[in-house]
Scaffold this motif. Structure first.
Motif, PDB file in Angstrom:
ATOM      1  N   TRP A 195     -16.834 -17.112 -63.747  1.00 49.64           N
ATOM      2  CA  TRP A 195     -15.972 -16.624 -62.866  1.00 49.64           C
ATOM      3  C   TRP A 195     -15.241 -17.441 -61.746  1.00 49.64           C
ATOM      4  O   TRP A 195     -16.060 -18.190 -61.254  1.00 49.64           O
ATOM      5  CB  TRP A 195     -16.817 -15.339 -62.126  1.00 49.64           C
ATOM      6  N   SER A 196     -13.910 -17.303 -61.613  1.00 49.61           N
ATOM      7  CA  SER A 196     -13.343 -18.249 -60.623  1.00 49.61           C
ATOM      8  C   SER A 196     -11.706 -17.493 -60.465  1.00 49.61           C
ATOM      9  O   SER A 196     -11.328 -17.416 -61.479  1.00 49.61           O
ATOM     10  CB  SER A 196     -12.833 -19.715 -61.204  1.00 49.61           C
ATOM     11  N   TYR A 197     -11.320 -17.603 -59.339  1.00 49.82           N
ATOM     12  CA  TYR A 197     -10.234 -16.877 -58.756  1.00 49.82           C
ATOM     13  C   TYR A 197      -9.431 -17.848 -58.031  1.00 49.82           C
ATOM     14  O   TYR A 197      -8.426 -17.400 -57.181  1.00 49.82           O
ATOM     15  CB  TYR A 197     -10.428 -15.468 -58.367  1.00 49.82           C
ATOM     16  N   LYS A 198      -9.448 -19.173 -58.211  1.00 51.65           N
ATOM     17  CA  LYS A 198      -8.838 -20.321 -57.164  1.00 51.65           C
ATOM     18  C   LYS A 198      -7.460 -19.897 -57.087  1.00 51.65           C
ATOM     19  O   LYS A 198      -6.720 -20.048 -56.049  1.00 51.65           O
ATOM     20  CB  LYS A 198      -9.390 -21.513 -57.516  1.00 51.65           C
ATOM     21  N   ASP A 199      -6.931 -19.967 -58.244  1.00 44.04           N
ATOM     22  CA  ASP A 199      -5.388 -19.916 -58.540  1.00 44.04           C
ATOM     23  C   ASP A 199      -5.031 -19.413 -59.872  1.00 44.04           C
ATOM     24  O   ASP A 199      -6.153 -18.705 -60.566  1.00 44.04           O
ATOM     25  CB  ASP A 199      -4.663 -21.169 -58.464  1.00 44.04           C
ATOM     26  N   GLU A 200      -3.965 -19.173 -60.417  1.00 41.19           N
ATOM     27  CA  GLU A 200      -3.580 -18.313 -61.432  1.00 41.19           C
ATOM     28  C   GLU A 200      -4.027 -19.099 -62.752  1.00 41.19           C
ATOM     29  O   GLU A 200      -4.731 -18.466 -63.605  1.00 41.19           O
ATOM     30  CB  GLU A 200      -2.043 -18.510 -61.757  1.00 41.19           C
ATOM     31  N   GLU A 201      -4.063 -20.544 -62.766  1.00 49.10           N
ATOM     32  CA  GLU A 201      -4.545 -21.199 -63.886  1.00 49.10           C
ATOM     33  C   GLU A 201      -6.271 -21.037 -64.030  1.00 49.10           C
ATOM     34  O   GLU A 201      -6.595 -20.519 -65.046  1.00 49.10           O
ATOM     35  CB  GLU A 201      -4.413 -22.622 -63.675  1.00 49.10           C
ATOM     36  N   SER A 202      -6.925 -21.082 -63.022  1.00 48.19           N
ATOM     37  CA  SER A 202      -8.328 -20.828 -63.126  1.00 48.19           C
ATOM     38  C   SER A 202      -8.647 -19.552 -63.547  1.00 48.19           C
ATOM     39  O   SER A 202      -9.555 -19.217 -64.208  1.00 48.19           O
ATOM     40  CB  SER A 202      -9.043 -21.538 -61.799  1.00 48.19           C
ATOM     41  N   ALA A 203      -7.802 -18.723 -62.891  1.00 46.10           N
ATOM     42  CA  ALA A 203      -8.016 -17.154 -63.325  1.00 46.10           C
ATOM     43  C   ALA A 203      -7.901 -16.916 -64.686  1.00 46.10           C
ATOM     44  O   ALA A 203      -8.584 -16.089 -65.398  1.00 46.10           O
ATOM     45  CB  ALA A 203      -7.021 -16.131 -62.403  1.00 46.10           C
ATOM     46  N   THR A 216     -10.456  -7.729 -57.252  1.00 46.73           N
ATOM     47  CA  THR A 216     -10.491  -7.249 -55.931  1.00 46.73           C
ATOM     48  C   THR A 216     -10.437  -8.675 -55.014  1.00 46.73           C
ATOM     49  O   THR A 216     -10.106  -8.652 -53.785  1.00 46.73           O
ATOM     50  CB  THR A 216     -11.513  -6.389 -55.885  1.00 46.73           C
ATOM     51  N   ARG A 217     -11.348  -9.606 -55.212  1.00 45.82           N
ATOM     52  CA  ARG A 217     -11.624 -10.758 -54.532  1.00 45.82           C
ATOM     53  C   ARG A 217     -10.304 -11.541 -54.134  1.00 45.82           C
ATOM     54  O   ARG A 217      -9.812 -11.851 -52.945  1.00 45.82           O
ATOM     55  CB  ARG A 217     -12.625 -11.612 -54.849  1.00 45.82           C
ATOM     56  N   ALA A 218      -9.610 -11.816 -55.271  1.00 48.72           N
ATOM     57  CA  ALA A 218      -8.406 -12.411 -55.270  1.00 48.72           C
ATOM     58  C   ALA A 218      -7.187 -11.753 -54.471  1.00 48.72           C
ATOM     59  O   ALA A 218      -6.655 -12.300 -53.559  1.00 48.72           O
ATOM     60  CB  ALA A 218      -7.850 -12.986 -56.706  1.00 48.72           C
ATOM     61  N   MET A 219      -7.260 -10.459 -54.613  1.00 48.89           N
ATOM     62  CA  MET A 219      -6.339  -9.695 -53.899  1.00 48.89           C
ATOM     63  C   MET A 219      -6.766  -9.759 -52.470  1.00 48.89           C
ATOM     64  O   MET A 219      -5.565  -9.681 -51.808  1.00 48.89           O
ATOM     65  CB  MET A 219      -6.261  -8.323 -54.476  1.00 48.89           C
ATOM     66  N   ARG A 220      -7.847  -9.869 -52.035  1.00 47.42           N
ATOM     67  CA  ARG A 220      -8.326  -9.810 -50.588  1.00 47.42           C
ATOM     68  C   ARG A 220      -7.807 -11.007 -50.088  1.00 47.42           C
ATOM     69  O   ARG A 220      -7.041 -10.983 -48.977  1.00 47.42           O
ATOM     70  CB  ARG A 220      -9.671  -9.787 -50.556  1.00 47.42           C
ATOM     71  N   TYR A 221      -7.572 -12.184 -50.695  1.00 46.05           N
ATOM     72  CA  TYR A 221      -7.470 -13.493 -50.105  1.00 46.05           C
ATOM     73  C   TYR A 221      -5.655 -13.441 -50.188  1.00 46.05           C
ATOM     74  O   TYR A 221      -5.064 -13.967 -49.169  1.00 46.05           O
ATOM     75  CB  TYR A 221      -7.682 -14.748 -50.984  1.00 46.05           C
ATOM     76  N   ALA A 222      -5.110 -12.730 -51.052  1.00 43.61           N
ATOM     77  CA  ALA A 222      -3.687 -12.711 -51.266  1.00 43.61           C
ATOM     78  C   ALA A 222      -3.136 -11.970 -50.189  1.00 43.61           C
ATOM     79  O   ALA A 222      -1.973 -12.076 -49.563  1.00 43.61           O
ATOM     80  CB  ALA A 222      -3.102 -11.976 -52.478  1.00 43.61           C
ATOM     81  N   GLU A 223      -3.945 -10.891 -49.509  1.00 43.54           N
ATOM     82  CA  GLU A 223      -3.349  -9.940 -48.304  1.00 43.54           C
ATOM     83  C   GLU A 223      -4.009 -10.230 -47.072  1.00 43.54           C
ATOM     84  O   GLU A 223      -3.286  -9.912 -45.991  1.00 43.54           O
ATOM     85  CB  GLU A 223      -3.916  -8.448 -48.660  1.00 43.54           C
TER      86      GLU A 223
END
Length: 148
Positions: A44-52, A87-94
């Protein structure tokens, strides 16, 4: 499910005892349900699009293995990790730094888009999460599990 008093894990091997697994709400149990946590969390990783893309693809591969083996708890846990990636990535996006609350404890207003990389990562996870939710075999397995 009973929580182990010694730590955060449940005191159950859910592969050996799938009947003990409770679906729960949203991402509930994602850091507790073994052996699935140990199999999915390292992916599990959501650092950026590539890692996602790498992460969501690997988690989805595990989902397909669980589906092939008719392991509903694993299927559902994979779904939860995909949902949590979104949800985690979107939290950092917002929210700058992923912080939804200010120092005063008040909820902050979301911004559009404070971190574009995280937004792209969230959209990747959302695509895979949707794939699982729409999978007829997942939905049927979920119903059978609930009926038990």
């Amino acid at each position: 499910m009973t929580e182990n008093d010694e730590g955060p894990e449940y005191d159950t091997d859910f592969r050996a005892h799938p009947e003990e697994y409770e679906i729960g709400r949203g991402e509930e149990g994602v850091f507790k349900v073994e052996p699935y946590k140990s199999e999915l969390l390292p992916l599990w990783s959501y650092k950026d699009e590539e890692s996602a893309r790498e992460s969501a693809g690997a988690i989805y591969e595990r989902y397909e293995e669980y589906r092939k083996n008719e392991e509903f708890p694993g299927m559902d846990m994979a779904r939860k990790y995909l949902q949590m990636g979104y949800t985690r990535a979107m939290r950092y996006a917002e929210y700058p730094g992923g912080r939804k609350y200010g120092d005063d404890g008040e909820e902050l207003e979301p911004e559009q888009w404070t971190d574009e990389d995280k937004r792209e990562a969230a959209l990747v996870f959302e695509e895979y999460w949707e794939r699982v939710r729409e999978d007829e075999r997942y939905r049927n397995a979920k119903e059978r599990h609930r009926d038990r």
